[in-house]
Design a protein around this motif. Structure first.
Motif, PDB file in Angstrom:
ATOM      1  N   LEU A  45       4.993   2.363   5.142  1.00  0.00           N
ATOM      2  CA  LEU A  45       6.479   1.502   5.127  1.00  0.00           C
ATOM      3  C   LEU A  45       7.183   2.482   5.982  1.00  0.00           C
ATOM      4  CD1 LEU A  45       6.768   0.808   1.547  1.00  0.00           C
ATOM      5  CD2 LEU A  45       6.604  -0.805   3.248  1.00  0.00           C
ATOM      6  N   GLU A  46       6.966   3.677   6.497  1.00  0.00           N
ATOM      7  CA  GLU A  46       7.707   4.501   7.481  1.00  0.00           C
ATOM      8  C   GLU A  46       7.581   3.862   8.805  1.00  0.00           C
ATOM      9  OE1 GLU A  46       6.144   8.508   7.343  1.00  0.00           O
ATOM     10  OE2 GLU A  46       6.919   8.793   5.202  1.00  0.00           O
ATOM     11  N   GLN A  47       6.489   2.993   9.070  1.00  0.00           N
ATOM     12  CA  GLN A  47       6.641   2.320  10.461  1.00  0.00           C
ATOM     13  C   GLN A  47       7.499   1.151  10.262  1.00  0.00           C
ATOM     14  OE1 GLN A  47       2.184   1.508  10.699  1.00  0.00           O
ATOM     15  NE2 GLN A  47       1.738   3.403  10.205  1.00  0.00           N
ATOM     16  N   LYS A  48       8.853   1.291  10.363  1.00  0.00           N
ATOM     17  CA  LYS A  48       9.883   0.330   9.999  1.00  0.00           C
ATOM     18  C   LYS A  48       9.846  -0.972  10.782  1.00  0.00           C
ATOM     19  CE  LYS A  48      12.318   3.178   7.307  1.00  0.00           C
ATOM     20  NZ  LYS A  48      12.531   3.263   5.940  1.00  0.00           N
ATOM     21  N   ASP A  49       8.776  -0.893  11.979  1.00  0.00           N
ATOM     22  CA  ASP A  49       8.915  -2.129  12.868  1.00  0.00           C
ATOM     23  C   ASP A  49       7.874  -2.938  12.469  1.00  0.00           C
ATOM     24  OD1 ASP A  49       6.896  -0.295  13.364  1.00  0.00           O
ATOM     25  OD2 ASP A  49       6.572  -0.848  15.367  1.00  0.00           O
ATOM     26  N   ASN A  50       7.097  -2.652  11.166  1.00  0.00           N
ATOM     27  CA  ASN A  50       6.239  -3.576  10.830  1.00  0.00           C
ATOM     28  C   ASN A  50       6.152  -3.546   9.129  1.00  0.00           C
ATOM     29  OD1 ASN A  50       4.115  -5.452  10.973  1.00  0.00           O
ATOM     30  ND2 ASN A  50       2.469  -3.795  10.865  1.00  0.00           N
ATOM     31  N   LEU A  51       7.146  -4.049   8.728  1.00  0.00           N
ATOM     32  CA  LEU A  51       7.421  -4.074   7.109  1.00  0.00           C
ATOM     33  C   LEU A  51       6.868  -5.312   6.739  1.00  0.00           C
ATOM     34  CD1 LEU A  51      11.212  -2.854   6.867  1.00  0.00           C
ATOM     35  CD2 LEU A  51       8.880  -1.469   6.493  1.00  0.00           C
ATOM     36  N   PRO A  52       6.139  -5.338   5.632  1.00  0.00           N
ATOM     37  CA  PRO A  52       5.545  -6.443   4.970  1.00  0.00           C
ATOM     38  C   PRO A  52       6.616  -7.320   4.358  1.00  0.00           C
ATOM     39  CG  PRO A  52       5.594  -4.549   3.351  1.00  0.00           C
ATOM     40  CD  PRO A  52       6.364  -4.029   4.776  1.00  0.00           C
ATOM     41  N   ASP A  53       6.419  -8.506   4.211  1.00  0.00           N
ATOM     42  CA  ASP A  53       7.264  -9.516   3.586  1.00  0.00           C
ATOM     43  C   ASP A  53       7.493  -9.473   2.152  1.00  0.00           C
ATOM     44  OD1 ASP A  53       7.718 -11.224   6.261  1.00  0.00           O
ATOM     45  OD2 ASP A  53       5.660 -12.063   5.927  1.00  0.00           O
ATOM     46  N   ILE A  54       6.332  -9.209   1.607  1.00  0.00           N
ATOM     47  CA  ILE A  54       6.338  -9.034   0.153  1.00  0.00           C
ATOM     48  C   ILE A  54       5.064  -7.799  -0.323  1.00  0.00           C
ATOM     49  CG2 ILE A  54       6.687 -11.255  -0.728  1.00  0.00           C
ATOM     50  CD1 ILE A  54       3.785 -11.393  -1.461  1.00  0.00           C
ATOM     51  N   ILE A  55       5.458  -7.068  -1.212  1.00  0.00           N
ATOM     52  CA  ILE A  55       4.696  -5.944  -1.863  1.00  0.00           C
ATOM     53  C   ILE A  55       4.002  -6.317  -3.000  1.00  0.00           C
ATOM     54  CG2 ILE A  55       4.609  -3.479  -2.830  1.00  0.00           C
ATOM     55  CD1 ILE A  55       6.739  -2.951  -0.561  1.00  0.00           C
ATOM     56  N   LEU A  56       2.799  -6.261  -3.268  1.00  0.00           N
ATOM     57  CA  LEU A  56       2.131  -6.640  -4.382  1.00  0.00           C
ATOM     58  C   LEU A  56       1.742  -5.323  -5.157  1.00  0.00           C
ATOM     59  CD1 LEU A  56      -0.271  -9.633  -3.683  1.00  0.00           C
ATOM     60  CD2 LEU A  56       2.369  -9.420  -4.780  1.00  0.00           C
ATOM     61  N   LEU A  57       2.089  -4.716  -6.194  1.00  0.00           N
ATOM     62  CA  LEU A  57       2.070  -3.247  -6.623  1.00  0.00           C
ATOM     63  C   LEU A  57       1.392  -3.304  -8.119  1.00  0.00           C
ATOM     64  CD1 LEU A  57       3.036  -0.389  -6.703  1.00  0.00           C
ATOM     65  CD2 LEU A  57       5.260  -1.335  -7.503  1.00  0.00           C
ATOM     66  N   ASP A  58       0.359  -2.570  -8.080  1.00  0.00           N
ATOM     67  CA  ASP A  58      -0.356  -2.292  -9.319  1.00  0.00           C
ATOM     68  C   ASP A  58       0.458  -0.910 -10.008  1.00  0.00           C
ATOM     69  OD1 ASP A  58      -2.220  -2.045 -11.525  1.00  0.00           O
ATOM     70  OD2 ASP A  58      -3.455  -0.375 -10.190  1.00  0.00           O
ATOM     71  N   LEU A  59       0.609  -0.921 -11.295  1.00  0.00           N
ATOM     72  CA  LEU A  59       1.361  -0.057 -11.765  1.00  0.00           C
ATOM     73  C   LEU A  59       0.579   1.477 -12.164  1.00  0.00           C
ATOM     74  CD1 LEU A  59       3.650  -1.580 -14.514  1.00  0.00           C
ATOM     75  CD2 LEU A  59       4.173  -0.874 -12.345  1.00  0.00           C
TER      76      LEU A  59
END
Length: 136
Positions: A45-59
């Motif tokens: 996510l530090e590569q701000k020029d290629n951010l995802p549209d959505i994040i699917l996150l396991d807890l």
């Protein structure tokens, strides 16, 4: 339906394979980026020029767990707007409450039956591909 740029944060390789298998069987051509833990995800996510549209996150993950990851995400000026969906086996009410307090787009329990899982993933991604998403 638009193609989504999805960041899947999941430490269990079997779950990652199951997700990719579901995407393929549904013949969806979303772009999936995988991170095995919260730390790797933050590096991506530090590569701000290629951010995802959505994040699917396991807890339940090593190093940074899902809730800690969410807190870091929501404190970032640019990343906080990325819709984040929890994809978990945890039906723990405290987890659920914590996630919504921090700010999530949704909380989905992974069903045990593969057919039910595919059905849920299909609906989830159909919903997000119809949304107007912010590109930071």
């Amino acid at each position: 339906m638009k193609t989504l740029n999805i960041l899947l944060i999941e430490d269990d390789m079997i779950e990652v394979m199951k997700f990719n298998r579901a995407i393929n069987s549904l013949q969806l051509n979303h772009k999936i980026t995988e991170a095995n833990n919260g730390e790797d995800a933050l590096k991506l996510l530090e590569q701000k020029d290629n951010l995802p549209d959505i994040i699917l996150l396991d807890l339940n993950m090593p190093k940074i767990n899902g809730i800690e990851f969410l807190k870091i995400l929501k404190n970032d000026e640019r990343l906080r707007y990325i819709p984040t969906m929890i994809l978990t086996t945890s039906s723990n009410k405290r987890d659920l409450l914590s996630c919504f307090e921090i700010g999530i787009a949704g909380y989905m329990l992974k069903p045990l039956k593969y057919e039910d899982y595919v059905s849920k993933i299909e609906k989830l991604l159909a919903y997000w591909s119809m949304n107007e998403l912010i590109t930071a």
